[in-house]
Design a protein around this motif. Structure first.
Motif, PDB file in Angstrom:
ATOM      1  N   VAL A  40       0.844  -1.199   0.000  1.00 31.46           N
ATOM      2  CA  VAL A  40       0.000   0.000   0.000  1.00 31.46           C
ATOM      3  C   VAL A  40       0.878   1.247   0.000  1.00 31.46           C
ATOM      4  O   VAL A  40       0.656   2.181  -0.771  1.00 31.46           O
ATOM      5  N   SER A  41       1.896   1.258   0.837  1.00 28.90           N
ATOM      6  CA  SER A  41       2.801   2.402   0.915  1.00 28.90           C
ATOM      7  C   SER A  41       3.513   2.645  -0.416  1.00 28.90           C
ATOM      8  O   SER A  41       3.630   3.789  -0.875  1.00 28.90           O
ATOM      9  N   VAL A  88      -1.728 -12.100   0.481  1.00 31.60           N
ATOM     10  CA  VAL A  88      -2.115 -10.732   0.823  1.00 31.60           C
ATOM     11  C   VAL A  88      -2.418 -10.019  -0.494  1.00 31.60           C
ATOM     12  O   VAL A  88      -1.788 -10.287  -1.521  1.00 31.60           O
ATOM     13  N   SER A  89      -3.392  -9.147  -0.465  1.00 35.37           N
ATOM     14  CA  SER A  89      -3.715  -8.362  -1.652  1.00 35.37           C
ATOM     15  C   SER A  89      -3.934  -6.919  -1.219  1.00 35.37           C
ATOM     16  O   SER A  89      -4.242  -6.642  -0.062  1.00 35.37           O
ATOM     17  N   TRP A  90      -3.730  -6.009  -2.164  1.00 29.98           N
ATOM     18  CA  TRP A  90      -4.018  -4.615  -1.885  1.00 29.98           C
ATOM     19  C   TRP A  90      -4.547  -3.950  -3.132  1.00 29.98           C
ATOM     20  O   TRP A  90      -4.330  -4.410  -4.241  1.00 29.98           O
ATOM     21  N   GLY A  91      -5.282  -2.881  -2.896  1.00 28.38           N
ATOM     22  CA  GLY A  91      -5.887  -2.141  -3.994  1.00 28.38           C
ATOM     23  C   GLY A  91      -6.909  -1.168  -3.450  1.00 28.38           C
ATOM     24  O   GLY A  91      -6.862  -0.801  -2.269  1.00 28.38           O
ATOM     25  N   SER A  92      -7.833  -0.786  -4.303  1.00 32.78           N
ATOM     26  CA  SER A  92      -8.859   0.181  -3.943  1.00 32.78           C
ATOM     27  C   SER A  92     -10.230  -0.401  -4.237  1.00 32.78           C
ATOM     28  O   SER A  92     -10.405  -1.127  -5.212  1.00 32.78           O
ATOM     29  N   VAL A 123     -18.003  20.389 -20.029  1.00 30.18           N
ATOM     30  CA  VAL A 123     -17.701  19.584 -21.204  1.00 30.18           C
ATOM     31  C   VAL A 123     -18.822  18.563 -21.359  1.00 30.18           C
ATOM     32  O   VAL A 123     -19.263  17.954 -20.389  1.00 30.18           O
ATOM     33  N   PHE A 124     -19.286  18.397 -22.603  1.00 31.20           N
ATOM     34  CA  PHE A 124     -20.307  17.406 -22.936  1.00 31.20           C
ATOM     35  C   PHE A 124     -19.706  16.489 -23.991  1.00 31.20           C
ATOM     36  O   PHE A 124     -19.195  16.954 -25.001  1.00 31.20           O
ATOM     37  N   ALA A 125     -19.746  15.180 -23.747  1.00 31.16           N
ATOM     38  CA  ALA A 125     -19.104  14.249 -24.668  1.00 31.16           C
ATOM     39  C   ALA A 125     -19.928  12.973 -24.795  1.00 31.16           C
ATOM     40  O   ALA A 125     -20.583  12.550 -23.838  1.00 31.16           O
ATOM     41  N   ARG A 126     -19.888  12.376 -25.975  1.00 34.26           N
ATOM     42  CA  ARG A 126     -20.564  11.085 -26.190  1.00 34.26           C
ATOM     43  C   ARG A 126     -19.844   9.970 -25.437  1.00 34.26           C
ATOM     44  O   ARG A 126     -20.462   9.004 -25.007  1.00 34.26           O
ATOM     45  N   GLN A 127     -18.547  10.101 -25.333  1.00 36.89           N
ATOM     46  CA  GLN A 127     -17.745   9.134 -24.599  1.00 36.89           C
ATOM     47  C   GLN A 127     -16.418   9.773 -24.220  1.00 36.89           C
ATOM     48  O   GLN A 127     -16.015  10.774 -24.800  1.00 36.89           O
ATOM     49  N   VAL A 128     -15.773   9.191 -23.247  1.00 35.56           N
ATOM     50  CA  VAL A 128     -14.451   9.640 -22.821  1.00 35.56           C
ATOM     51  C   VAL A 128     -13.540   8.420 -22.774  1.00 35.56           C
ATOM     52  O   VAL A 128     -13.891   7.399 -22.167  1.00 35.56           O
ATOM     53  N   ASN A 129     -12.409   8.527 -23.429  1.00 35.18           N
ATOM     54  CA  ASN A 129     -11.416   7.456 -23.409  1.00 35.18           C
ATOM     55  C   ASN A 129     -10.391   7.767 -22.322  1.00 35.18           C
ATOM     56  O   ASN A 129      -9.709   8.782 -22.383  1.00 35.18           O
ATOM     57  N   ILE A 130     -10.315   6.884 -21.357  1.00 34.59           N
ATOM     58  CA  ILE A 130      -9.375   7.035 -20.254  1.00 34.59           C
ATOM     59  C   ILE A 130      -8.163   6.147 -20.547  1.00 34.59           C
ATOM     60  O   ILE A 130      -8.310   4.934 -20.678  1.00 34.59           O
ATOM     61  N   PRO A 131      -6.971   6.736 -20.673  1.00 37.55           N
ATOM     62  CA  PRO A 131      -5.799   5.889 -20.901  1.00 37.55           C
ATOM     63  C   PRO A 131      -5.454   5.105 -19.632  1.00 37.55           C
ATOM     64  O   PRO A 131      -5.734   5.553 -18.521  1.00 37.55           O
ATOM     65  N   ALA A 132      -4.874   3.943 -19.821  1.00 36.45           N
ATOM     66  CA  ALA A 132      -4.428   3.148 -18.672  1.00 36.45           C
ATOM     67  C   ALA A 132      -3.307   3.908 -17.971  1.00 36.45           C
ATOM     68  O   ALA A 132      -2.384   4.412 -18.604  1.00 36.45           O
ATOM     69  N   ARG A 133      -3.430   4.007 -16.666  1.00 35.57           N
ATOM     70  CA  ARG A 133      -2.381   4.574 -15.821  1.00 35.57           C
ATOM     71  C   ARG A 133      -2.157   3.587 -14.677  1.00 35.57           C
ATOM     72  O   ARG A 133      -2.611   3.798 -13.556  1.00 35.57           O
ATOM     73  N   PRO A 134      -1.479   2.482 -14.986  1.00 40.24           N
ATOM     74  CA  PRO A 134      -1.306   1.431 -13.974  1.00 40.24           C
ATOM     75  C   PRO A 134      -0.591   1.957 -12.735  1.00 40.24           C
ATOM     76  O   PRO A 134       0.487   2.531 -12.833  1.00 40.24           O
ATOM     77  N   TYR A 135      -1.212   1.768 -11.605  1.00 38.49           N
ATOM     78  CA  TYR A 135      -0.610   2.193 -10.336  1.00 38.49           C
ATOM     79  C   TYR A 135      -0.365   1.002  -9.422  1.00 38.49           C
ATOM     80  O   TYR A 135       0.421   1.084  -8.495  1.00 38.49           O
ATOM     81  N   LEU A 136      -1.022  -0.116  -9.689  1.00 36.95           N
ATOM     82  CA  LEU A 136      -0.812  -1.335  -8.911  1.00 36.95           C
ATOM     83  C   LEU A 136       0.207  -2.209  -9.630  1.00 36.95           C
ATOM     84  O   LEU A 136       0.180  -2.322 -10.853  1.00 36.95           O
TER      85      LEU A 136
END
Length: 159
Positions: A40-41, A88-92, A123-136
């Protein structure tokens, strides 16, 4: 008989036998709990300061130009760990945590468009593409720190 064979009776080496016996008595839960807290830290540090995936790739910038994955600190604060019998596992547990990790497309469920604010602008949008930002995950430095923690933990208990 061909080949070679070596036999060692560890019971004759009392100090080694004693240490091996103590290994069986170690509380795995305690070690796993320590490793979960460390994980986690490490993940919190990645989000708060490093701004890179575990493999070292920098995260894609966001539209608002602010700190990536740290608008209000909810993701950072939601990280926790859970210890099982042998793991053990961690995440959100936040609903949006997975899309930040894996990336994806967000589409409206009940409306024709998504509506959200970027800075002072709606902002008004039909869709939003979120890029992967791996943190785990584990960087090589994370793995080294975990190895050191395990070795130190075992060494302390074998004294």
């Amino acid at each position: 008989m061909s080949g070679i064979q070596i036999e060692v009776d560890a019971s004759q080496l009392s100090i080694i036998a004693d240490r091996f016996n103590r290994l069986g008595d170690l509380d795995k839960h305690e070690l796993l709990d320590s490793l979960g807290a460390l994980g986690v830290s490490q993940t919190q540090q990645r989000i708060a300061t490093e701004k890179r995936s575990p493999d070292g790739a920098p995260w894609a910038p966001n539209r608002r130009g602010g700190s990536i994955l740290m608008l209000m600190g909810h993701l950072l604060g939601s990280l926790s760990h859970q210890v099982g019998s042998d793991q053990v596992s961690w995440g959100s547990n936040l609903v949006y945590a997975a899309i930040h990790q894996r990336g994806g497309t967000i589409r409206p469920k009940r409306a024709k468009r998504l509506a959200f604010r970027v800075g002072n602008q709606m902002v008004f949008a039909r869709q939003v593409n979120i890029p992967a930002r791996p943190y785990l995950g584990f960087s090589s430095a994370n793995l080294a720190e975990i190895r050191e923690t395990v070795h130190a933990w075992i060494e302390e208990r074998l004294k």
